[in-house]
Write an enzyme that holds these catalytic residues in place. Structure first.
Site, PDB file in Angstrom:
ATOM      1  N   SER A  23       0.515   4.174  -2.677  1.00  0.00           N
ATOM      2  CA  SER A  23       0.262   5.576  -2.312  1.00  0.00           C
ATOM      3  C   SER A  23       1.259   6.504  -2.981  1.00  0.00           C
ATOM      4  CB  SER A  23       0.297   5.739  -0.785  1.00  0.00           C
ATOM      5  OG  SER A  23       1.617   5.624  -0.269  1.00  0.00           O
ATOM      6  N   LYS A  24       2.502   6.057  -3.128  1.00  0.00           N
ATOM      7  CA  LYS A  24       3.508   6.880  -3.794  1.00  0.00           C
ATOM      8  C   LYS A  24       3.273   6.927  -5.304  1.00  0.00           C
ATOM      9  CE  LYS A  24       6.120   8.500  -0.511  1.00  0.00           C
ATOM     10  NZ  LYS A  24       6.255   9.966  -0.303  1.00  0.00           N
ATOM     11  N   LEU A  61       0.834  -1.201   0.000  1.00  0.00           N
ATOM     12  CA  LEU A  61       0.000   0.000   0.000  1.00  0.00           C
ATOM     13  C   LEU A  61       0.873   1.258   0.000  1.00  0.00           C
ATOM     14  CD1 LEU A  61      -2.775   1.331   0.121  1.00  0.00           C
ATOM     15  CD2 LEU A  61      -2.680   1.148   2.609  1.00  0.00           C
ATOM     16  N   TYR A  62       2.014   1.190   0.694  1.00  0.00           N
ATOM     17  CA  TYR A  62       2.937   2.322   0.664  1.00  0.00           C
ATOM     18  C   TYR A  62       3.347   2.631  -0.776  1.00  0.00           C
ATOM     19  CZ  TYR A  62       7.323   4.892   1.015  1.00  0.00           C
ATOM     20  OH  TYR A  62       8.323   5.818   0.840  1.00  0.00           O
ATOM     21  N   ALA A  63       3.742   1.603  -1.519  1.00  0.00           N
ATOM     22  CA  ALA A  63       4.145   1.800  -2.909  1.00  0.00           C
ATOM     23  C   ALA A  63       2.985   2.351  -3.727  1.00  0.00           C
ATOM     24  CB  ALA A  63       4.624   0.478  -3.501  1.00  0.00           C
TER      25      ALA A  63
END
Length: 423
Positions: free
Chosen positions: A224-225, A220-222
């Protein structure tokens, strides 16, 4: 500087189903944000608002931003990269104002210590949230910023499994809030912001190039970026904002983040605790393109210095760059270097990498950044880790949890005898 054609930096989506799934994820993320609320913070909104009232705050912002060259708003200024970038800008004579919400993702005391360091360099840091539109409006009115260095973000791949809404709040809604403020500001600033090497996701081709596909995020971090990169494109296209995205590759060094492997490995090795070293399929080593903080700072300043002005409407500069070291190192080798420098044998346990969103390797192609930003990393991992450990031992030397024996061996009694270690 001549702008590059958009095709150089834009991502292709060859499969319609992939595009549909990706944007469905982004829509779901916004729904999560508005229904589940905000991430934890070290201070209540009312407390932060009270701290910003009065003429002293306005005067501090104006004084900190004052400069005949760049006037830069640094978001996430009390963060790892934000602190180093802010000080580098101030040292060369630029005006710098910081903003940070001092959230509790990791020890807030470290962020406060960084903020105190910034104050020593006469850099004023506003305690507030980038999602506070009225606060940003006031800051832009007071600071008349020529540039924004947007580093505020919810970091960490694994934490997304525990608190997904914090990534939407910071990395998506927060970016939109900052770009809205930039769009409405007079003058409109040029924007440089931190994306991540994580956007390369499940790519198997190495080294990672800005031309590679980035529509298969592994976390999810990836995601979001990656969403941030698409949002940046929109604001560039519609509102003429000059925007540069920087894909950081595993940044490490003094004043770093305690959630990073090199940091908590150091802590656990000194305490004699067992550390988990993850392996890929068939016993393959997990590897990272570790990039020392000073090299990252040079890339950030290069991006600021080569950023064109925003146009307000019509064509404007839009760029993406990898900032890495180009020399991936196995995590097992990282541990061996720490053992060598600390003179302590680590209690290691080899484990298969769990399905937590981490990828097996990262490797940056930095040819574009070299050509257009003059980016040239020079610090190898062992040199960088020694610099980190110098700082770590100094910062934590008064802690009862840090073994005195290890400090004595590593520092030759420097901090325990009150003598400054030679550099």
């Amino acid at each position: 500087m001549v702008d590059k054609p958009m095709s150089i930096h834009r991502t292709r989506f060859p499969f319609s189903i992939t595009k549909l799934l990706f944007w469905s994820l982004i829509l779901l993320s916004f729904i999560v944000l508005f229904f589940l609320g905000s991430p934890p913070s070290s201070a209540s909104p009312s407390h932060r608002r009270r701290s910003l009232r009065g003429g002293d705050w306005e005067t501090s912002v104006r004084e900190s931003a004052k400069s005949k060259s760049l006037r830069v708003l640094v978001t996430g200024a009390a963060g790892f990269v934000g602190t180093h970038v802010s000080i580098a800008l101030k040292r060369r004579g630029d005006g710098v104002v910081g903003i940070d919400n001092f959230n509790r993702y990791y020890e807030a005391s470290l962020k406060r210590a960084r903020s105190n360091l910034l104050a020593q360099h006469k850099i004023f840091v506003v305690e507030g949230d980038i999602n506070d539109g009225s606060l940003l409006k006031s800051l832009f009115k007071l600071g008349k910023f020529t540039h924004v260095m947007h580093l505020a973000a919810q970091a960490g791949v694994r934490y997304a499994m525990k608190n997904p809404k914090s990534y939407v709040h910071s990395n998506i809604a927060g970016l939109v809030s900052v770009l809205e403020a930039c769009k409405n500001a007079n003058p409109q600033p040029a924007v440089v912001w931190a994306s991540s090497s994580s956007v390369y996701g499940l790519n198997s081709k190495v080294p990672f190039s800005e031309k590679d596909r980035t529509d298969r995020p592994a976390s999810l971090y990836a995601a979001s970026k990656k969403a941030g990169e698409e949002i940046a494109h929109t604001y560039n296209h519609i509102y003429g904002l000059s925007i540069t995205g920087l894909r950081f590759f595993t940044v490490y060094g003094p004043w770093g983040r305690p959630d990073m492997a090199y940091f908590f490995f150091t802590k656990d090795i000194l305490k004699g605790k067992q550390i988990s070293v993850f392996e890929g399929p068939n016993g393959r080593s997990v590897a990272r393109d570790f990039t020392y903080i000073d090299d990252i700072v040079k890339g950030c300043l290069g991006a600021l210095d080569t950023a064109n002005r925003s146009t307000g409407s019509g064509p404007a500069q839009l760029r993406l760059y990898n900032l890495g070291n180009t020399s991936p190192v196995a995590v097992s080798k990282l541990v061996r270097i720490l053992e060598k420098l600390l003179k302590v044998n680590a209690n290691k346990k080899l484990l298969p990498m769990p399905p937590n969103g981490d990828v097996f390797f990262t490797h940056a192609d930095i040819s574009l950044a070299k050509k257009e930003l003059g980016y040239n990393p020079t610090i190898d991992l062992e040199t960088g880790l020694r610099k980190f450990l110098d700082w770590y031992m100094d910062y934590y030397s008064s802690s009862s949890s840090l073994p005195k024996r290890a400090c004595l061996e590593f520092l030759d009694c420097a901090f325990w005898t009150g003598k400054k270690k030679a550099t």
